[in-house]
Design a protein around this motif. Sequence first.
Motif, PDB file in Angstrom:
ATOM      1  N   GLU A 138      51.705   8.978  77.535  1.00 10.62           N
ATOM      2  CA  GLU A 138      52.149   8.484  76.226  1.00 10.62           C
ATOM      3  C   GLU A 138      51.017   7.750  75.518  1.00 10.62           C
ATOM      4  N   GLY A 139      50.930   7.937  74.205  1.00  7.24           N
ATOM      5  CA  GLY A 139      50.010   7.166  73.385  1.00  7.24           C
ATOM      6  C   GLY A 139      48.586   7.668  73.349  1.00  7.24           C
ATOM      7  N   VAL A 140      48.349   8.912  73.735  1.00  7.55           N
ATOM      8  CA  VAL A 140      46.998   9.467  73.678  1.00  7.55           C
ATOM      9  C   VAL A 140      46.754  10.030  72.272  1.00  7.55           C
ATOM     10  N   ALA A 141      45.706   9.540  71.625  1.00 10.41           N
ATOM     11  CA  ALA A 141      45.349  10.035  70.291  1.00 10.41           C
ATOM     12  C   ALA A 141      44.746  11.433  70.421  1.00 10.41           C
ATOM     13  N   ILE A 142      45.144  12.312  69.517  1.00 13.96           N
ATOM     14  CA  ILE A 142      44.662  13.690  69.503  1.00 13.96           C
ATOM     15  C   ILE A 142      44.235  14.021  68.087  1.00 13.96           C
ATOM     16  N   SER A 143      43.057  14.625  67.957  1.00 19.79           N
ATOM     17  CA  SER A 143      42.638  15.097  66.640  1.00 19.79           C
ATOM     18  C   SER A 143      42.466  16.610  66.700  1.00 19.79           C
ATOM     19  N   LEU A 144      42.658  17.246  65.558  1.00 16.70           N
ATOM     20  CA  LEU A 144      42.648  18.696  65.433  1.00 16.70           C
ATOM     21  C   LEU A 144      41.600  19.110  64.419  1.00 16.70           C
ATOM     22  N   ALA A 145      40.797  20.095  64.788  1.00 18.55           N
ATOM     23  CA  ALA A 145      39.803  20.660  63.875  1.00 18.55           C
ATOM     24  C   ALA A 145      39.893  22.179  63.960  1.00 18.55           C
ATOM     25  N   ALA A 146      39.471  22.847  62.903  1.00 14.96           N
ATOM     26  CA  ALA A 146      39.526  24.313  62.860  1.00 14.96           C
ATOM     27  C   ALA A 146      38.294  24.845  62.154  1.00 14.96           C
ATOM     28  N   ARG A 147      38.003  26.107  62.410  1.00 18.45           N
ATOM     29  CA  ARG A 147      36.926  26.781  61.691  1.00 18.45           C
ATOM     30  C   ARG A 147      37.279  28.256  61.542  1.00 18.45           C
TER      31      ARG A 147
ATOM     32  N   GLU B 179      44.702  29.078  56.518  1.00 21.33           N
ATOM     33  CA  GLU B 179      44.565  30.527  56.595  1.00 21.33           C
ATOM     34  C   GLU B 179      43.114  30.875  56.928  1.00 21.33           C
ATOM     35  N   GLY B 180      42.916  31.867  57.758  1.00 25.00           N
ATOM     36  CA  GLY B 180      41.576  32.300  58.140  1.00 25.00           C
ATOM     37  C   GLY B 180      41.018  31.601  59.361  1.00 25.00           C
ATOM     38  N   THR B 181      41.776  30.693  59.973  1.00 24.68           N
ATOM     39  CA  THR B 181      41.313  29.989  61.167  1.00 24.68           C
ATOM     40  C   THR B 181      41.142  30.967  62.322  1.00 24.68           C
ATOM     41  N   THR B 182      39.984  30.892  62.978  1.00 25.17           N
ATOM     42  CA  THR B 182      39.731  31.726  64.156  1.00 25.17           C
ATOM     43  C   THR B 182      39.485  30.898  65.414  1.00 25.17           C
ATOM     44  N   HIS B 183      39.101  29.628  65.239  1.00 23.20           N
ATOM     45  CA  HIS B 183      38.838  28.743  66.371  1.00 23.20           C
ATOM     46  C   HIS B 183      39.466  27.379  66.092  1.00 23.20           C
ATOM     47  N   VAL B 184      39.988  26.781  67.150  1.00 26.77           N
ATOM     48  CA  VAL B 184      40.638  25.477  67.058  1.00 26.77           C
ATOM     49  C   VAL B 184      40.043  24.570  68.127  1.00 26.77           C
ATOM     50  N   ARG B 185      39.906  23.297  67.780  1.00 30.44           N
ATOM     51  CA  ARG B 185      39.449  22.298  68.745  1.00 30.44           C
ATOM     52  C   ARG B 185      40.432  21.136  68.763  1.00 30.44           C
ATOM     53  N   LEU B 186      40.917  20.818  69.949  1.00 29.04           N
ATOM     54  CA  LEU B 186      41.752  19.644  70.171  1.00 29.04           C
ATOM     55  C   LEU B 186      40.893  18.606  70.889  1.00 29.04           C
ATOM     56  N   ASP B 187      40.819  17.406  70.332  1.00 29.91           N
ATOM     57  CA  ASP B 187      40.085  16.299  70.954  1.00 29.91           C
ATOM     58  C   ASP B 187      41.086  15.252  71.417  1.00 29.91           C
ATOM     59  N   PHE B 188      41.109  15.012  72.728  1.00 29.43           N
ATOM     60  CA  PHE B 188      42.018  14.047  73.331  1.00 29.43           C
ATOM     61  C   PHE B 188      41.223  12.785  73.655  1.00 29.43           C
TER      62      PHE B 188
ATOM     63  N   ALA C 195      37.600  17.601  75.076  1.00 27.24           N
ATOM     64  CA  ALA C 195      37.598  18.503  73.916  1.00 27.24           C
ATOM     65  C   ALA C 195      37.890  19.912  74.410  1.00 27.24           C
ATOM     66  N   ILE C 196      38.917  20.522  73.844  1.00 25.50           N
ATOM     67  CA  ILE C 196      39.320  21.869  74.210  1.00 25.50           C
ATOM     68  C   ILE C 196      39.166  22.759  72.979  1.00 25.50           C
ATOM     69  N   THR C 197      38.373  23.808  73.108  1.00 26.01           N
ATOM     70  CA  THR C 197      38.144  24.744  72.009  1.00 26.01           C
ATOM     71  C   THR C 197      38.673  26.110  72.430  1.00 26.01           C
ATOM     72  N   PHE C 198      39.410  26.760  71.535  1.00 26.30           N
ATOM     73  CA  PHE C 198      39.973  28.059  71.865  1.00 26.30           C
ATOM     74  C   PHE C 198      40.090  28.921  70.613  1.00 26.30           C
ATOM     75  N   ALA C 199      40.153  30.234  70.842  1.00 20.80           N
ATOM     76  CA  ALA C 199      40.259  31.201  69.747  1.00 20.80           C
ATOM     77  C   ALA C 199      41.726  31.463  69.432  1.00 20.80           C
ATOM     78  N   VAL C 200      42.007  31.688  68.161  1.00 24.67           N
ATOM     79  CA  VAL C 200      43.378  31.981  67.733  1.00 24.67           C
ATOM     80  C   VAL C 200      43.408  33.233  66.853  1.00 24.67           C
ATOM     81  N   LYS C 201      44.586  33.830  66.785  1.00 29.74           N
ATOM     82  CA  LYS C 201      44.819  34.982  65.918  1.00 29.74           C
ATOM     83  C   LYS C 201      45.983  34.663  64.994  1.00 29.74           C
ATOM     84  N   PRO C 202      45.927  35.124  63.752  1.00 26.96           N
ATOM     85  CA  PRO C 202      47.024  34.872  62.819  1.00 26.96           C
ATOM     86  C   PRO C 202      48.360  35.375  63.377  1.00 26.96           C
TER      87      PRO C 202
END
Length: 139
Positions: free
Chosen positions: A23-32, A61-70, A111-118
């Motif tokens: 509980e209480g872990v800050a998470i930030s989200l980034a995309a490219r 729209e157009g996101t292909t990669h996502v990064r979650l920072d815990f 930091a977890i980076t992964f590829a996504v598809k629409p």
Amino acid sequence: MSTETTASVSTHILDTSIGRPAEGVAISLAARAGSGAEWQALGGSATDADGRCKDLPALPEGTTHVRLDFETEAYFAKKTANTQNQQADAQQDAPANRDSDTTGAFFPEVAITFAVKPGEHYHVPLLLNPFGYSVYRGS
């Protein structure tokens, strides 16, 4: 929620050292959009009592990669302080443990980076303990 032109992301954290949600872990989200593109910070949130982060920002729209920072350092610092208070008397005469460094987290952030598809939803759980972590694509 994903649409035909966007993907969506969710996550949760289980602290495997205690077998409970973190509980209480800050998470930030980034995309490219593309492997050579700049990261765009989208915002963030924090895990609730169930270790879930239910209000991450939508992906553009157009996101292909996502990064979650815990941000794990603050979580472990709080957990360590609570544990020290509860166990102070019991550990008074115990020998020092070289792995019980309380000056900070071994992994202050993950930091977890992964590829996504629409059109697809990506649930990425984090299994966390003071000296290791694991992730996987959940459902």
